[in-house]
Design a protein around this motif. Structure first.
Motif, PDB file in Angstrom:
ATOM      1  N   ARG A 175       0.836  -1.210   0.000  1.00  0.00           N
ATOM      2  CA  ARG A 175       0.000   0.000   0.000  1.00  0.00           C
ATOM      3  C   ARG A 175       0.870   1.259   0.000  1.00  0.00           C
ATOM      4  O   ARG A 175       0.544   2.244  -0.675  1.00  0.00           O
ATOM      5  CB  ARG A 175      -0.922  -0.014   1.220  1.00  0.00           C
ATOM      6  N   ASN A 176       1.956   1.230   0.737  1.00  0.00           N
ATOM      7  CA  ASN A 176       2.867   2.378   0.760  1.00  0.00           C
ATOM      8  C   ASN A 176       3.515   2.590  -0.610  1.00  0.00           C
ATOM      9  O   ASN A 176       3.772   3.733  -1.020  1.00  0.00           O
ATOM     10  CB  ASN A 176       3.941   2.184   1.825  1.00  0.00           C
ATOM     11  N   GLN A 178       2.080   1.942  -3.454  1.00  0.00           N
ATOM     12  CA  GLN A 178       1.043   2.583  -4.268  1.00  0.00           C
ATOM     13  C   GLN A 178       0.968   4.085  -3.999  1.00  0.00           C
ATOM     14  O   GLN A 178       0.840   4.890  -4.925  1.00  0.00           O
ATOM     15  CB  GLN A 178      -0.322   1.937  -3.978  1.00  0.00           C
ATOM     16  N   ILE A 179       1.060   4.455  -2.723  1.00  0.00           N
ATOM     17  CA  ILE A 179       1.013   5.872  -2.362  1.00  0.00           C
ATOM     18  C   ILE A 179       2.236   6.610  -2.896  1.00  0.00           C
ATOM     19  O   ILE A 179       2.141   7.710  -3.454  1.00  0.00           O
ATOM     20  CB  ILE A 179       0.914   6.029  -0.833  1.00  0.00           C
ATOM     21  N   THR A 182       2.316   7.902  -6.435  1.00  0.00           N
ATOM     22  CA  THR A 182       1.502   9.084  -6.752  1.00  0.00           C
ATOM     23  C   THR A 182       2.170  10.381  -6.303  1.00  0.00           C
ATOM     24  O   THR A 182       1.646  11.461  -6.560  1.00  0.00           O
ATOM     25  CB  THR A 182       0.120   8.983  -6.075  1.00  0.00           C
ATOM     26  N   ARG A 183       3.308  10.283  -5.636  1.00  0.00           N
ATOM     27  CA  ARG A 183       3.947  11.470  -5.065  1.00  0.00           C
ATOM     28  C   ARG A 183       5.333  11.745  -5.641  1.00  0.00           C
ATOM     29  O   ARG A 183       6.132  12.463  -5.037  1.00  0.00           O
ATOM     30  CB  ARG A 183       4.060  11.308  -3.541  1.00  0.00           C
ATOM     31  N   ARG A 209      10.496   5.943  -3.108  1.00  0.00           N
ATOM     32  CA  ARG A 209      10.084   4.554  -3.307  1.00  0.00           C
ATOM     33  C   ARG A 209      11.074   3.580  -2.675  1.00  0.00           C
ATOM     34  O   ARG A 209      10.733   2.416  -2.422  1.00  0.00           O
ATOM     35  CB  ARG A 209       9.935   4.254  -4.802  1.00  0.00           C
TER      36      ARG A 209
END
Length: 331
Positions: free
Chosen positions: A180-181, A183-184, A187-188, A243
Motif C-alpha cells: 500500500r505504501n 502505491q502511495i 503518486t507522489r 520509493r
C-alpha cells in the motif's frame, strides 16, 4: 556554519562539468588533479548513473558500491586513502545520490543492481571487474562475483555478504502495508518532500541509521543526498527516491544462497563491524564460514565500529585493504 557548508557544496555541484560520454581509460584524461574526485555520468536507458572518480584514467578503477539509501559519498573518507594504489569509481545506485530514478510505475529490486554491475563492466569493456562494497552493495557484489567468478579480479565487502535472515511470518505480515505504501509513493513522485534545516537533517540521518553514521560523517552523505527546498530557502529535503523506503526485500531460499556463496572464488576481503547488528544472525554466520571453507583466498577481519565503520573510521579499513592488495598482488 552548517548551512553555509552545504550551500557551498550544492553550488559547487551545479558548476561541475560532467561527461555523458563513454570513458576510454587508456587514452582519455578525466581530470588533472587526482586528489579531487571527478563527476562522471554513465548513460542508461532510463537516464544516467552518476559516479565520482578518484585517481586518473591510466588504469582501470575499482567499482565502489554503497549501501541502501546511502550514496557515493559513503566513500569520501576511505577513497582518499586508497586511490593512489588503484583509482576508485564510486557510483550512486539508481534512485540514490545524483543518479536517475526509475520511471514512474517501476520499483527497485535488489537483483537489478547485480545486472547494473554487469552493465557497467560491459559499458567500459573491462575484462575483469574489481569490487569495493558496503551493505546492499556488498550483497550485490557477492551475487555478481558468485555468478561470474571468472570475471571478478577481487571482491571487498564491508559488514555484509548475504541478506540477513528474517522471520518469514514477520516478512509476510509486513507485505500488505508495504504494498500500500508503494502505491502511495507512486503518486507522489513529483511532490517535494518535507524540508528541514541542515542540523535537523543531520540528526535525522544519524538516528535513521541507528546512529551507525556518526554525526560528523553525515555531511558526506548529505552532499549527494539533499537538495534546497523551493518553499523555504533556509531548508533542504532528502533527495533520494521515496520509493526506496518501501522496497520489497524478498527472502531467498537458503539452499539457493548456499549454492551461490560456494561459487565465490576470487580473492575476497570481508570486514565486519563489531558494533553492527547486521550479518550477525545464525544463517549469515553460517554462510560466512562456508565461504571461508570453500575459498582459500577469503580473508575475514572483525574491527570495532558500526555498520558504517568505513565512513566513520576509514583508517581501520584502509589498514586492511592495502595489505590485502599486496597479499594477492592486486596492484
Amino acid at each position: 556554519m552548517a548551512k553555509r557548508l552545504l550551500r557551498d557544496v550544492l553550488i559547487t555541484h551545479k558548476n561541475l562539468t560532467t561527461s555523458p560520454l563513454r570513458i576510454n581509460y587508456k587514452h582519455r584524461h578525466l581530470h588533472t588533479d587526482d586528489r579531487i574526485p571527478k563527476e562522471v555520468k554513465i548513460p542508461v536507458q532510463w537516464g544516467h548513473i552518476s559516479a565520482k572518480l578518484w585517481g586518473n584514467e591510466q588504469e582501470q578503477p575499482i567499482l565502489a558500491l554503497h549501501g541502501w539509501q546511502d550514496n557515493a559519498g559513503t566513500w569520501d573518507t576511505l577513497a582518499p586513502l586508497l586511490y593512489e594504489k588503484r583509482p576508485i569509481l564510486a557510483i550512486d545506485f539508481p534512485g540514490h545520490g545524483y543518479s536517475s530514478w526509475y520511471p514512474p510505475g517501476m520499483m527497485y529490486y535488489p537483483w537489478e543492481f547485480v545486472r547494473l554491475i554487469l552493465f557497467i563492466k560491459e559499458y567500459y569493456k573491462w575484462d575483469k571487474i574489481s569490487l569495493l562494497c558496503h551493505s546492499m552493495g556488498a550483497i550485490a557484489g557477492l551475487r555478481f562475483a558468485s555468478l561470474f567468478p571468472d570475471e571478478v579480479a577481487f571482491y571487498i565487502a564491508i559488514d555484509s555478504l548475504v541478506s540477513d535472515d528474517y522471520d518469514l511470518h514477520l516478512v509476510v505480515d509486513k507485505y500488505p502495508k508495504t504494498l500500500r505504501n508503494i502505491q502511495i509513493a507512486q503518486t507522489r513522485l513529483e511532490d517535494e518532500p518535507p524540508s528541514y534545516t541542515i542540523e535537523e537533517m543531520t540528526k535525522i540521518w544519524h538516528m535513521g541509521t541507528m546512529k551507525s553514521v556518526a554525526l560528523e560523517s553525515v555531511k558526506h552523505l548529505l552532499k549527494r543526498g539533499s537538495k534546497p527546498s523551493s518553499r523555504d530557502p533556509n531548508k533542504y529535503y532528502f533527495s533520494r527516491d521515496s520509493r526506496l523506503k518501501h522496497t520489497l526485500f524478498n527472502p531467498e531460499n537458503k539452499k539457493f544462497v548456499e549454492a551461490l556463496v560456494k561459487r565465490l572464488s576470487c580473492p575476497s576481503l570481508y570486514v565486519k563491524g563489531l558494533d553492527s547488528p547486521y550479518a550477525s544472525d545464525e544463517f549469515s554466520v553460517e554462510m560466512r564460514e562456508m565461504i571461508r571453507k570453500n575459498n582459500p583466498k577469503f580473508d575475514c577481519h572483525f574491527v570495532p565500529g558500526t555498520h558504517h565503520v568505513h565512513l566513520n573510521d576509514p583508517e581501520k579499513i584502509a589498514d586492511l585493504i592495502l595489505p590485502f592488495y599486496q597479499k594477492y598482488n592486486l596492484i
